[in-house]
Design a protein around this motif. Structure first.
Motif, PDB file in Angstrom:
ATOM      1  N   ASP A   1       0.826  -1.212   0.000  1.00 30.10           N
ATOM      2  CA  ASP A   1       0.000   0.000   0.000  1.00 30.10           C
ATOM      3  C   ASP A   1       0.859   1.261   0.000  1.00 30.10           C
ATOM      4  O   ASP A   1       0.518   2.263  -0.647  1.00 30.10           O
ATOM      5  CB  ASP A   1      -0.927   0.007   1.218  1.00 30.10           C
TER       6      ASP A   1
ATOM      7  N   ILE B   1       2.180   1.629  -3.605  1.00 30.58           N
ATOM      8  CA  ILE B   1       1.099   1.990  -4.530  1.00 30.58           C
ATOM      9  C   ILE B   1       0.651   3.432  -4.319  1.00 30.58           C
ATOM     10  O   ILE B   1       0.376   4.166  -5.278  1.00 30.58           O
ATOM     11  CB  ILE B   1      -0.080   1.011  -4.361  1.00 30.58           C
TER      12      ILE B   1
ATOM     13  N   SER C   1       4.400   2.894 -12.995  1.00 32.84           N
ATOM     14  CA  SER C   1       3.499   1.802 -13.362  1.00 32.84           C
ATOM     15  C   SER C   1       4.077   0.455 -12.959  1.00 32.84           C
ATOM     16  O   SER C   1       3.367  -0.424 -12.460  1.00 32.84           O
ATOM     17  CB  SER C   1       3.237   1.815 -14.870  1.00 32.84           C
TER      18      SER C   1
ATOM     19  N   SER D   1       1.361  -4.765  -6.623  1.00 32.14           N
ATOM     20  CA  SER D   1      -0.018  -5.266  -6.634  1.00 32.14           C
ATOM     21  C   SER D   1      -0.064  -6.783  -6.720  1.00 32.14           C
ATOM     22  O   SER D   1      -0.989  -7.415  -6.185  1.00 32.14           O
ATOM     23  CB  SER D   1      -0.791  -4.650  -7.805  1.00 32.14           C
TER      24      SER D   1
ATOM     25  N   GLY E   1      -9.809  -6.426  -7.450  1.00 28.46           N
ATOM     26  CA  GLY E   1      -9.764  -4.973  -7.572  1.00 28.46           C
ATOM     27  C   GLY E   1      -8.338  -4.441  -7.591  1.00 28.46           C
ATOM     28  O   GLY E   1      -8.015  -3.502  -8.335  1.00 28.46           O
ATOM     29  N   VAL E   2      -7.477  -5.034  -6.773  1.00 29.74           N
ATOM     30  CA  VAL E   2      -6.063  -4.643  -6.752  1.00 29.74           C
ATOM     31  C   VAL E   2      -5.423  -4.906  -8.113  1.00 29.74           C
ATOM     32  O   VAL E   2      -4.686  -4.071  -8.654  1.00 29.74           O
ATOM     33  CB  VAL E   2      -5.313  -5.416  -5.648  1.00 29.74           C
TER      34      VAL E   2
ATOM     35  N   ASP F   1      -7.020  -5.284 -11.011  1.00 29.49           N
ATOM     36  CA  ASP F   1      -7.663  -4.403 -11.995  1.00 29.49           C
ATOM     37  C   ASP F   1      -6.982  -3.041 -12.034  1.00 29.49           C
ATOM     38  O   ASP F   1      -6.714  -2.491 -13.109  1.00 29.49           O
ATOM     39  CB  ASP F   1      -9.143  -4.210 -11.641  1.00 29.49           C
ATOM     40  N   ASN F   2      -6.737  -2.495 -10.858  1.00 26.41           N
ATOM     41  CA  ASN F   2      -6.093  -1.187 -10.780  1.00 26.41           C
ATOM     42  C   ASN F   2      -4.720  -1.219 -11.436  1.00 26.41           C
ATOM     43  O   ASN F   2      -4.348  -0.300 -12.183  1.00 26.41           O
ATOM     44  CB  ASN F   2      -5.963  -0.758  -9.322  1.00 26.41           C
ATOM     45  N   ALA F   3      -3.962  -2.280 -11.172  1.00 32.72           N
ATOM     46  CA  ALA F   3      -2.626  -2.397 -11.759  1.00 32.72           C
ATOM     47  C   ALA F   3      -2.695  -2.471 -13.280  1.00 32.72           C
ATOM     48  O   ALA F   3      -1.905  -1.828 -13.987  1.00 32.72           O
ATOM     49  CB  ALA F   3      -1.924  -3.631 -11.198  1.00 32.72           C
TER      50      ALA F   3
ATOM     51  N   THR G   1      -5.038  -1.301 -15.193  1.00 30.25           N
ATOM     52  CA  THR G   1      -5.453   0.014 -15.691  1.00 30.25           C
ATOM     53  C   THR G   1      -4.272   0.974 -15.738  1.00 30.25           C
ATOM     54  O   THR G   1      -4.094   1.730 -16.703  1.00 30.25           O
ATOM     55  CB  THR G   1      -6.566   0.596 -14.792  1.00 30.25           C
ATOM     56  N   VAL G   2      -3.449   0.930 -14.700  1.00 29.18           N
ATOM     57  CA  VAL G   2      -2.284   1.816 -14.614  1.00 29.18           C
ATOM     58  C   VAL G   2      -1.296   1.531 -15.740  1.00 29.18           C
ATOM     59  O   VAL G   2      -0.802   2.448 -16.401  1.00 29.18           O
ATOM     60  CB  VAL G   2      -1.601   1.669 -13.240  1.00 29.18           C
TER      61      VAL G   2
END
Length: 350
Positions: free
Chosen positions: A123, A126, A139, A146, A185-186, A188-190, A192-193
């Motif tokens: 965390d 990130i 990224s 992540s 979700g973790v 997914d965020n990665a 997307t980044v």
């Protein structure tokens, strides 16, 4: 009387001076000059990289790591392992099961604490990586961290009915299914980044090369989507994994494979039998190639079964996922939708 006053004055002065020194010694903060301050480390590319790489160390190295403890717990719970020495109390508790497993079990304790340590550190990376000027490097930091955060959440969700929804004080607990969703979700965020800013070559050159970041993000997302019952998503993510590429935790003599250390001692556990703990109709066929890969016999005068596979040497790498796992995810995702013809096609590939 004058001498008494003078002596008393001296004693008071000396006492006061001593108190001042004592007070100063108690309040002075001694800092390790070789260690960077946390706030400094989290604002620099080098510091964030060190924290990110450290996640793999916490996850994989030693008997306190998530890797060893999740494997040990799983092996005894599924009856795949045989306990060799009842003096290993945590393993004895798990092999016995039921009420024998209590709050003193260090396998579960280490799994829990190491996983939460990973989440906490991930965390930090990130949250701070986005402040770097090099967005491609940022990224990479976010994606790499992540992976370990998702693994930590996923491992806890596999072993506990409820897990913490974060770190710190007064944290709420969430159900297992919500834990898998959180891990997704973790990931997914990665994804997307890195879609917005592809991982830079500079970052890739600074982290262990055995970890294929993009493939691993998709593979873990497929795994946890399957666990959470989201079969269309599991199939989509499994199809996004390039099965010609591997992703693993690498080891060397300085950072040895803990499984090899445990297995070579022949004093903790070994496979229960060549059937991999399965019984009845589930016993593997005699020609099943998993048997000679994961088990072998050695020793004199009577050879005994040993664990092979990913525990054969100090430097044997441990896979984060296997191509066969991804194919089986596809098969199960098809079967549960249901699409049995395509499920059978995938099964026949294994």
């Amino acid at each position: 009387m004058k001498n008494l006053r003078n002596n008393t004055s001296k004693y008071i002065t000396c006492f006061a001076f001593s108190c001042m020194l004592f007070s100063a010694s108690c309040t002075k903060e001694y800092l390790d000059p070789s260690r960077a301050k946390t706030d400094v480390a989290l604002t620099s590319q080098q510091g964030l990289t060190a924290v990110s790489i450290g996640l793999q160390r916490v996850y994989t190295l030693g008997r306190t790591g998530v890797m060893f403890n999740s494997i040990a717990a799983n092996g005894f719970v599924t009856n795949e392992f045989s306990l060799l020495n009842s003096g290993n109390i945590p393993e004895l508790q798990l092999s016995t099961g039921g009420n024998a497993v209590d709050g003193t079990n260090t396998i579960l304790f280490n799994l829990w604490t190491s996983a939460n340590k990973i989440i906490y550190d991930a965390d930090l990376v990130i949250a701070n990586a986005g402040n770097l000027g090099d967005k491609g490097y940022a990224s990479g930091l976010i994606a790499y961290s992540s992976i370990f955060k998702a693994l930590a959440i996923g491992n806890m969700a596999q072993y506990w009915e409820k897990i913490p929804d974060g770190t710190g004080k007064n944290v709420q607990f969430i159900a297992r299914a919500a834990g898998f969703t959180k891990a997704i979700g973790v990931l997914d965020n990665a994804l997307t980044v890195i879609a917005a800013n592809p991982i830079s070559a500079g970052f890739n050159s600074n982290v262990p090369p055995a970890v294929n970041i993009v493939n691993t993000l998709h593979a873990l997302k497929a795994r946890y989507a399957l666990f959470s019952g989201n079969y269309p998503l599991a199939l989509t993510e499994a199809n996004a994994v390039d099965l010609t590429k591997s992703s693993a935790f690498a080891f060397d003599p300085a950072s040895p494979n803990i499984l090899f250390s445990i297995i070579s001692s022949n004093n903790v556990f070994q496979p229960l039998n060549v059937n991999l703990g399965l019984t009845g109709a589930n016993v593997p066929d005699a020609g099943d190639k998993r048997i000679p890969f994961y088990t072998f016999f050695t020793g004199t005068p009577t050879a005994t079964i040993r664990m092979g596979g990913f525990a054969t040497a100090t430097s044997t790498a441990f896979p984060i996922y296997l191509p066969g796992e991804i194919t089986l995810i596809k098969a199960e995702a098809f079967a549960r939708q249901p699409d049995l013809p395509n499920a059978l096609i995938e099964l026949n590939k294994v």
